[in-house]
Design a protein around this motif. Structure first.
Motif, mmCIF file in Angstrom:
data_model
loop_
_atom_site.group_PDB
_atom_site.id
_atom_site.type_symbol
_atom_site.label_atom_id
_atom_site.label_comp_id
_atom_site.label_asym_id
_atom_site.label_seq_id
_atom_site.Cartn_x
_atom_site.Cartn_y
_atom_site.Cartn_z
ATOM 1 N N GLY A 28 2.394 63.188 12.838
ATOM 2 C CA GLY A 28 3.491 63.746 13.615
ATOM 3 C C GLY A 28 4.253 64.824 12.875
ATOM 4 O O GLY A 28 4.293 64.846 11.649
ATOM 5 N N ILE A 29 4.837 65.720 13.651
ATOM 6 C CA ILE A 29 5.755 66.739 13.140
ATOM 7 C C ILE A 29 6.935 66.765 14.093
ATOM 8 O O ILE A 29 6.759 66.833 15.314
ATOM 9 N N ARG A 30 8.113 66.690 13.500
ATOM 10 C CA ARG A 30 9.327 66.669 14.316
ATOM 11 C C ARG A 30 10.287 67.715 13.779
ATOM 12 O O ARG A 30 10.541 67.777 12.571
ATOM 13 N N ALA A 31 10.821 68.535 14.673
ATOM 14 C CA ALA A 31 11.827 69.525 14.296
ATOM 15 C C ALA A 31 13.149 68.808 14.081
ATOM 16 O O ALA A 31 13.501 67.874 14.817
ATOM 17 N N LEU A 32 13.870 69.247 13.062
ATOM 18 C CA LEU A 32 15.162 68.634 12.757
ATOM 19 C C LEU A 32 16.085 69.728 12.220
ATOM 20 O O LEU A 32 16.032 70.073 11.043
ATOM 21 N N GLY A 33 16.877 70.289 13.087
ATOM 22 C CA GLY A 33 17.848 71.298 12.686
ATOM 23 C C GLY A 33 17.264 72.482 11.944
ATOM 24 O O GLY A 33 17.786 72.872 10.914
ATOM 25 N N GLY A 34 16.178 73.032 12.410
ATOM 26 C CA GLY A 34 15.555 74.169 11.741
ATOM 27 C C GLY A 34 14.573 73.766 10.657
ATOM 28 O O GLY A 34 13.909 74.603 10.063
ATOM 29 N N ASN A 35 14.487 72.494 10.370
ATOM 30 C CA ASN A 35 13.554 71.977 9.382
ATOM 31 C C ASN A 35 12.432 71.234 10.114
ATOM 32 O O ASN A 35 12.498 71.043 11.320
ATOM 33 N N ALA A 36 11.421 70.814 9.364
ATOM 34 C CA ALA A 36 10.328 70.046 9.954
ATOM 35 C C ALA A 36 10.106 68.786 9.146
ATOM 36 O O ALA A 36 10.128 68.818 7.915
ATOM 37 N N MET A 37 9.916 67.689 9.864
ATOM 38 C CA MET A 37 9.575 66.419 9.225
ATOM 39 C C MET A 37 8.123 66.116 9.563
ATOM 40 O O MET A 37 7.775 65.970 10.739
ATOM 41 N N ILE A 38 7.287 66.045 8.522
ATOM 42 C CA ILE A 38 5.857 65.829 8.695
ATOM 43 C C ILE A 38 5.537 64.392 8.293
ATOM 44 O O ILE A 38 5.781 63.992 7.151
ATOM 45 N N THR A 39 4.997 63.630 9.221
ATOM 46 C CA THR A 39 4.608 62.248 8.948
ATOM 47 C C THR A 39 3.099 62.191 8.788
ATOM 48 O O THR A 39 2.358 62.768 9.589
ATOM 49 N N SER A 40 2.666 61.489 7.738
ATOM 50 C CA SER A 40 1.230 61.328 7.511
ATOM 51 C C SER A 40 0.936 59.919 7.038
ATOM 52 O O SER A 40 1.779 59.263 6.426
ATOM 53 N N ASP A 41 -0.267 59.460 7.357
ATOM 54 C CA ASP A 41 -0.746 58.154 6.924
ATOM 55 C C ASP A 41 -1.945 58.346 6.012
ATOM 56 O O ASP A 41 -2.900 59.042 6.390
ATOM 57 N N ALA A 42 -1.897 57.716 4.855
ATOM 58 C CA ALA A 42 -3.055 57.670 3.957
ATOM 59 C C ALA A 42 -3.607 56.255 4.040
ATOM 60 O O ALA A 42 -2.945 55.295 3.640
ATOM 61 N N THR A 43 -4.798 56.135 4.594
ATOM 62 C CA THR A 43 -5.451 54.840 4.694
ATOM 63 C C THR A 43 -6.280 54.645 3.431
ATOM 64 O O THR A 43 -7.177 55.438 3.143
ATOM 65 N N ILE A 44 -5.945 53.604 2.684
ATOM 66 C CA ILE A 44 -6.577 53.354 1.392
ATOM 67 C C ILE A 44 -7.481 52.137 1.525
ATOM 68 O O ILE A 44 -7.037 51.064 1.955
ATOM 69 N N THR A 45 -8.755 52.334 1.165
ATOM 70 C CA THR A 45 -9.754 51.273 1.279
ATOM 71 C C THR A 45 -10.407 51.024 -0.075
ATOM 72 O O THR A 45 -10.380 51.875 -0.962
ATOM 73 N N ASP A 46 -11.015 49.838 -0.205
ATOM 74 C CA ASP A 46 -11.697 49.504 -1.455
ATOM 75 C C ASP A 46 -13.168 49.930 -1.388
ATOM 76 O O ASP A 46 -13.608 50.526 -0.395
ATOM 77 N N ALA A 47 -13.932 49.623 -2.436
ATOM 78 C CA ALA A 47 -15.323 50.056 -2.526
ATOM 79 C C ALA A 47 -16.183 49.484 -1.405
ATOM 80 O O ALA A 47 -17.203 50.083 -1.029
#
Length: 153
Positions: free
Chosen positions: A111-130
């Motif tokens: 997601g990306i959300r505008a906030l008063g001229g700024n941008a908030m970028i949300t990201s998910d890092a899915t971490i898995t084992d071998a």
């Protein structure tokens, strides 16, 4: 250049495997003042049911950082590191990270959300084992400020 809204839904290639080292776990535990014995003492970790020392919950940031570097390196992202702060962090664990784990992470921008001229970028890092089993999902929110000339991010 404003933050590119087309980043939403973008998935990055998996990172190279990261082998979690016992000394790295111990160093991280000391750095974040995680003083429970299972973070530094193998015997204490084994008594608790683990094969080796257990990383503090925020250790997942070490692996997640590899994915955030991919995002920051995207030439069309519109993200300027000098105007970026790490605004929020969450972890959703399936199991703890333990020394000896070989972990791979894959980032998706959710997601990306505008906030008063700024941008908030949300990201998910899915971490898995071998074995490909989920260990943790690390969710970050980056706040990217608008440039000094008034251009919106």
């Amino acid at each position: 250049m404003p933050v590119n809204n087309d980043l939403v839904g973008r998935e990055f290639p998996p990172t190279a495997p990261y082998l979690v080292g016992r000394e790295k776990v111990r160093e991280f535990a000391r750095a974040v003042f995680a003083d429970a014995p299972q973070h530094t003492d193998v015997a204490a970790a084994q008594v608790a049911g683990y094969a080796d020392v257990v990383a503090p919950p925020t250790f997942a940031m070490v692996i997640q950082d590899l994915t955030l570097q991919q995002l920051l390196a995207e030439p069309d992202s519109g993200i300027v590191l000098a105007r970026t702060i790490h605004a929020e962090q969450r972890f959703t664990y399936s199991r703890p990270i333990v020394a000896g784990d070989e972990l791979t992470a894959q980032l998706s921008v959710t997601g990306i959300r505008a906030l008063g001229g700024n941008a908030m970028i949300t990201s998910d890092a899915t971490i898995t084992d071998a074995a490909g089993e989920h260990v943790v999902t690390a969710t970050s929110v980056l706040l990217v400020g608008s440039d000094s000339e008034g251009e919106d991010a």
